[in-house]
Design an enzyme around this catalytic site. Structure first.
Site, PDB file in Angstrom:
ATOM      1  N   GLN A 349      30.580  34.052 -18.267  1.00 23.78           N
ATOM      2  CA  GLN A 349      31.342  35.301 -18.294  1.00 23.78           C
ATOM      3  C   GLN A 349      31.243  35.994 -19.649  1.00 23.78           C
ATOM      4  OE1 GLN A 349      32.445  36.382 -15.170  1.00 23.78           O
ATOM      5  NE2 GLN A 349      31.196  34.559 -14.886  1.00 23.78           N
ATOM      6  N   HIS A 352      28.843  38.841 -19.892  1.00 27.73           N
ATOM      7  CA  HIS A 352      28.997  40.073 -19.110  1.00 27.73           C
ATOM      8  C   HIS A 352      29.132  41.311 -19.967  1.00 27.73           C
ATOM      9  CE1 HIS A 352      29.219  37.677 -15.543  1.00 27.73           C
ATOM     10  NE2 HIS A 352      29.315  38.761 -14.820  1.00 27.73           N
ATOM     11  N   GLU A 418      40.941  35.641 -14.303  1.00 17.85           N
ATOM     12  CA  GLU A 418      40.142  36.073 -13.152  1.00 17.85           C
ATOM     13  C   GLU A 418      39.463  34.853 -12.508  1.00 17.85           C
ATOM     14  OE1 GLU A 418      36.592  38.159 -14.168  1.00 17.85           O
ATOM     15  OE2 GLU A 418      36.329  38.982 -12.161  1.00 17.85           O
ATOM     16  N   HIS A 419      38.804  34.048 -13.335  1.00 21.67           N
ATOM     17  CA  HIS A 419      38.192  32.800 -12.855  1.00 21.67           C
ATOM     18  C   HIS A 419      38.832  31.632 -13.586  1.00 21.67           C
ATOM     19  CE1 HIS A 419      34.902  35.859 -12.766  1.00 21.67           C
ATOM     20  NE2 HIS A 419      34.787  35.414 -11.545  1.00 21.67           N
ATOM     21  N   ASP A 452      29.755  33.862  -8.440  1.00 21.14           N
ATOM     22  CA  ASP A 452      29.317  35.211  -8.816  1.00 21.14           C
ATOM     23  C   ASP A 452      28.279  35.745  -7.838  1.00 21.14           C
ATOM     24  OD1 ASP A 452      30.890  35.664 -10.961  1.00 21.14           O
ATOM     25  OD2 ASP A 452      29.355  35.314 -12.487  1.00 21.14           O
TER      26      ASP A 452
HETATM   27  N1  LIG Z   1      36.152  41.991 -12.505  1.00 21.63           N
HETATM   28  C1  LIG Z   1      35.098  41.954 -11.732  1.00 21.63           C
HETATM   29  O1  LIG Z   1      35.178  41.562 -10.583  1.00 21.63           O
HETATM   30  C2  LIG Z   1      33.761  42.411 -12.296  1.00 21.63           C
HETATM   31  C3  LIG Z   1      32.562  42.280 -11.563  1.00 21.63           C
HETATM   32  C4  LIG Z   1      31.372  42.759 -12.126  1.00 21.63           C
HETATM   33  C5  LIG Z   1      31.388  43.389 -13.370  1.00 21.63           C
HETATM   34  N2  LIG Z   1      32.575  43.475 -14.046  1.00 21.63           N
HETATM   35  C6  LIG Z   1      32.687  44.176 -15.326  1.00 21.63           C
HETATM   36  O2  LIG Z   1      32.228  45.504 -15.135  1.00 21.63           O
HETATM   37  C7  LIG Z   1      31.834  46.024 -16.379  1.00 21.63           C
HETATM   38  C8  LIG Z   1      30.514  46.773 -16.221  1.00 21.63           C
HETATM   39  O3  LIG Z   1      30.412  47.637 -17.311  1.00 21.63           O
HETATM   40  P1  LIG Z   1      29.104  48.471 -17.621  1.00 21.63           P
HETATM   41  O4  LIG Z   1      29.404  49.317 -18.822  1.00 21.63           O
HETATM   42  O5  LIG Z   1      27.949  47.557 -17.678  1.00 21.63           O
HETATM   43  O6  LIG Z   1      28.858  49.385 -16.346  1.00 21.63           O
HETATM   44  P2  LIG Z   1      29.736  50.506 -15.616  1.00 21.63           P
HETATM   45  O7  LIG Z   1      28.894  50.983 -14.476  1.00 21.63           O
HETATM   46  O8  LIG Z   1      31.101  50.034 -15.345  1.00 21.63           O
HETATM   47  O9  LIG Z   1      29.849  51.708 -16.672  1.00 21.63           O
HETATM   48  C9  LIG Z   1      28.757  52.517 -17.009  1.00 21.63           C
HETATM   49  C10 LIG Z   1      29.229  53.953 -17.059  1.00 21.63           C
HETATM   50  O10 LIG Z   1      30.244  54.110 -18.047  1.00 21.63           O
HETATM   51  C11 LIG Z   1      30.244  55.440 -18.499  1.00 21.63           C
HETATM   52  N3  LIG Z   1      30.377  55.479 -19.951  1.00 21.63           N
HETATM   53  C12 LIG Z   1      29.870  54.589 -20.830  1.00 21.63           C
HETATM   54  N4  LIG Z   1      30.158  54.995 -22.095  1.00 21.63           N
HETATM   55  C13 LIG Z   1      30.849  56.147 -21.980  1.00 21.63           C
HETATM   56  C14 LIG Z   1      31.425  57.060 -22.917  1.00 21.63           C
HETATM   57  N5  LIG Z   1      31.347  56.844 -24.231  1.00 21.63           N
HETATM   58  N6  LIG Z   1      32.069  58.159 -22.453  1.00 21.63           N
HETATM   59  C15 LIG Z   1      32.166  58.385 -21.115  1.00 21.63           C
HETATM   60  N7  LIG Z   1      31.638  57.552 -20.189  1.00 21.63           N
HETATM   61  C16 LIG Z   1      31.002  56.461 -20.618  1.00 21.63           C
HETATM   62  C17 LIG Z   1      28.931  56.068 -18.097  1.00 21.63           C
HETATM   63  O11 LIG Z   1      29.187  57.071 -17.182  1.00 21.63           O
HETATM   64  C18 LIG Z   1      28.144  54.931 -17.441  1.00 21.63           C
HETATM   65  O12 LIG Z   1      27.506  55.377 -16.272  1.00 21.63           O
HETATM   66  C19 LIG Z   1      31.777  44.861 -17.354  1.00 21.63           C
HETATM   67  O13 LIG Z   1      32.918  44.923 -18.172  1.00 21.63           O
HETATM   68  C20 LIG Z   1      31.841  43.631 -16.446  1.00 21.63           C
HETATM   69  O14 LIG Z   1      32.468  42.548 -17.083  1.00 21.63           O
HETATM   70  C21 LIG Z   1      33.741  43.028 -13.532  1.00 21.63           C
HETATM   71  N1  LIG Z   2      31.380  37.534 -12.860  1.00 15.77           N
HETATM   72  C1  LIG Z   2      31.509  38.919 -12.460  1.00 15.77           C
HETATM   73  C2  LIG Z   2      32.983  39.193 -12.164  1.00 15.77           C
HETATM   74  O1  LIG Z   2      33.539  38.335 -11.263  1.00 15.77           O
HETATM   75  C3  LIG Z   2      30.633  39.263 -11.304  1.00 15.77           C
HETATM   76  C4  LIG Z   2      29.151  39.126 -11.434  1.00 15.77           C
HETATM   77  C5  LIG Z   2      28.220  39.728 -10.753  1.00 15.77           C
HETATM   78  N2  LIG Z   2      26.984  39.304 -11.112  1.00 15.77           N
HETATM   79  C6  LIG Z   2      27.155  38.473 -12.005  1.00 15.77           C
HETATM   80  N3  LIG Z   2      28.463  38.374 -12.210  1.00 15.77           N
END
Ligand SMILES: NC(=O)c1ccc[n+]([C@@H]2O[C@H](COP(=O)([O-])OP(=O)(O)OC[C@H]3O[C@@H](n4cnc5c(N)ncnc54)[C@H](O)[C@@H]3O)[C@@H](O)[C@H]2O)c1
Ligand SMILES: N[C@H](CO)Cc1c[nH]c[nH+]1
Length: 475
Positions: A349, A352, A418-419, A452
């Site tokens: 995690q 991520h 969460e996990h 995951d």
């Molecule tokens: N809790 C869960 O079940 C779970 C599952 C998968 C992923 N996640 C989390 O999701 C998140 C994914 O984040 P990510 O950033 O890779 O992708 P994301 O798709 O959530 O965000 C990307 C978007 O954020 C916006 N953005 C980024 N910087 C910006 C700024 N300065 N101003 C305005 N908009 C902005 C942009 O529009 C971009 O398209 C991670 O924190 C990951 O841990 C959580």
């Molecule tokens: N661990 C993330 C939140 O539960 C989900 C994920 C997707 N792919 C890999 N990881």
């Protein structure tokens, strides 16, 4: 004195060497200032060694003042997160004897305040409401560096857009089958009927939400796994319209893996946008983006804040699943824990994103065992392509030392991870004690990464302590 104090608090080989070096440096500076040579120090050491009795171990008065209740938790030395040579390690805190305030601090996540983020996303959401597609295309150009001519794709999706290798296709198909099996088993098609008084029959039955918007993160990694985790429950429930939203790549395309999942799910539209603008477009609808009734899915702070904002606007008439933010994991480990497994679970995690926090709750672990785990974290982290992200998230992460399984589980229930992973002797017996966690992984052979991707359970889960209020509500 500050240096001596830091040396007293140091508790690993690296820290002790680091702090001892500082202390010796300052001690020698003092000696030089007073004309004391190394030979003088050696003579003093000799005299001490020849003493038959020793000074009583009680400290001199200036060092024996009791620690005030509000004193900060002893912080261990933290190497700077941007130094590639520094060890990749977590902070350590000892739970016994700390104040309520200190304990509360140990339960907090390293994320920005939600009210500040909501203020930041307001202008983006307003622009989408006011100018629809034109604003959507501008934000996508600005934040995702993709110059698009259209916002959405509609089926049938071209074979070209979902071209993936046979290995990847097999893996996605296997994951799809397992996740579908687990979610289909949860469908309760029955109608509950209760006669509350003679002639008064009340019934309860479920209907699928008609139009759902599923946000699939795509900022720093593509997540076809999240497309499966959100899409399958919607498909199984029988939602009529399933809109995917995910940030496009700079060439304007969507990753073929996500396209293939969209095809498996039967997505009715794919919105090529991310962040707050994608959430707003699905909440209000635009000239081309279909409006939805409920938005699901995880994302970064922009996504989460926008979801929280639109659900409070009665004009949008949209609800959300839950605030699912930066991924996190809490591992409880006792003397039976395999250090390499514990480290791998923590890193699964930590990699991520820089906002992720991972916590190791150590139950009576020996110094050697703890050091082994820390060394494994450092070694395995360096082998990851996302080591720079890990360096930052691990620096925000924690080792919490406890003296019993009960104390460890009580802390975990308060943290509501969460996990949760139980690397404990008789781990299955401990599950009944868990009250707050998104998903629980029991024993050494249930790695978090299986959940995951492919074991069948859902990975869209409540973060930031919301496991107190929400279950992993897609499973
Ligand atoms: N809790 C869960 O079940 C779970 C599952 C998968 C992923 N996640 C989390 O999701 C998140 C994914 O984040 P990510 O950033 O890779 O992708 P994301 O798709 O959530 O965000 C990307 C978007 O954020 C916006 N953005 C980024 N910087 C910006 C700024 N300065 N101003 C305005 N908009 C902005 C942009 O529009 C971009 O398209 C991670 O924190 C990951 O841990 C959580
Ligand atoms: N661990 C993330 C939140 O539960 C989900 C994920 C997707 N792919 C890999 N990881």
């Amino acid at each position: 004195m500050e240096e001596a104090d830091e040396l007293c608090r140091a508790d690993t080989e690296y820290e002790v060497a680091f702090e001892a070096a500082d202390l010796i440096y300052f001690a020698l500076t003092k000696c030089t200032a007073h004309g004391v040579s190394i030979a003088d120090i050696e003579r003093s050491l000799d005299r001490k060694a020849k003493r038959v009795t020793r000074r009583a171990g009680n400290a001199k008065p200036q060092w024996s003042t009791p620690k005030p209740a509000s004193a900060p938790t002893p912080a261990t030395y933290m190497p700077p997160a941007d130094d590639p040579n520094a060890p990749i390690r977590m902070r350590t805190a000892v739970l016994a004897g700390i104040s309520e305030e200190e304990r509360a601090l140990l339960l907090r996540r390293p994320v920005l305040k939600s009210d500040e983020m909501i203020e930041k996303v307001k202008p983006i959401v307003s622009e989408i409401r006011a100018r629809g597609d034109a604003a959507l295309l501008e934000f996508t150009a600005k934040f995702d560096k993709a110059e698009l001519l259209s916002t959405c794709m509609f089926p049938p999706y071209s074979k070209e857009s979902m071209k993936i290798s046979p290995n990847v296709k097999d893996a996605i198909d296997k994951a799809y089958s397992n996740i579908r099996k687990f979610h289909a088993a949860q469908v309760d098609g029955s109608t509950l009927k209760v006669e509350t008084m003679p002639g008064v029959v009340c019934s309860r039955f479920a209907r699928a939400i008609s139009r759902v918007g599923l946000y699939i993160p795509g900022g720093t990694a593509i997540l076809p796994s999240t497309a499966l985790m959100l899409g399958i429950p919607a498909q199984v429930a029988g939602c009529k319209e399933i809109v995917f939203a995910t940030p496009p790549r700079p060439d304007g395309s969507i990753s073929p893996e996500v396209m293939y999942v969209a095809h498996l799910i039967g997505a009715s539209a794919i919105l090529k946008a991310g962040g707050a603008q994608a959430v707003a477009a699905m909440a209000y609808g635009t000239e081309t983006v279909p409006k939805v009734d409920k938005i699901f899915g995880p994302g970064n702070q922009w996504v989460t804040a926008a979801k929280m904002l639109v659900q409070n606007d009665t004009d949008a008439l949209v609800s959300i699943d839950m605030p699912a933010g930066p991924s996190e994991v809490l591992v409880i480990a006792d003397h039976t824990a395999n250090s390499a497994f514990v480290a791998a679970d923590l890193l699964s995690q930590a990699e991520h994103g820089i906002d992720s926090q991972v916590v190791l709750v150590a139950v009576n672990l020996s110094t050697e065992h703890l050091e082994q785990i820390e060394n494994e974290v450092d070694k395995q982290a360096r082998a990851l392509s996302r080591v720079d992200i890990v360096r930052q998230s691990v620096a925000k992460s924690l080792i919490v030392q406890t003296t019993s399984v009960e104390e460890a589980i009580e802390y975990s229930n308060d943290y509501a991870p969460e996990h949760l992973i139980l690397h404990l002797e008789n781990a299955p017996d401990k599950v009944q004690l868990i009250t707050n966690a998104g998903s629980v992984f029991v024993g050494p052979f249930t790695p978090e990464s299986c959940g995951d991707y492919a074991s069948g359970t859902n990975h869209t889960l409540p973060t930031n302590g919301y496991a107190r209020q929400f279950s992993g509500d897609l499973s």
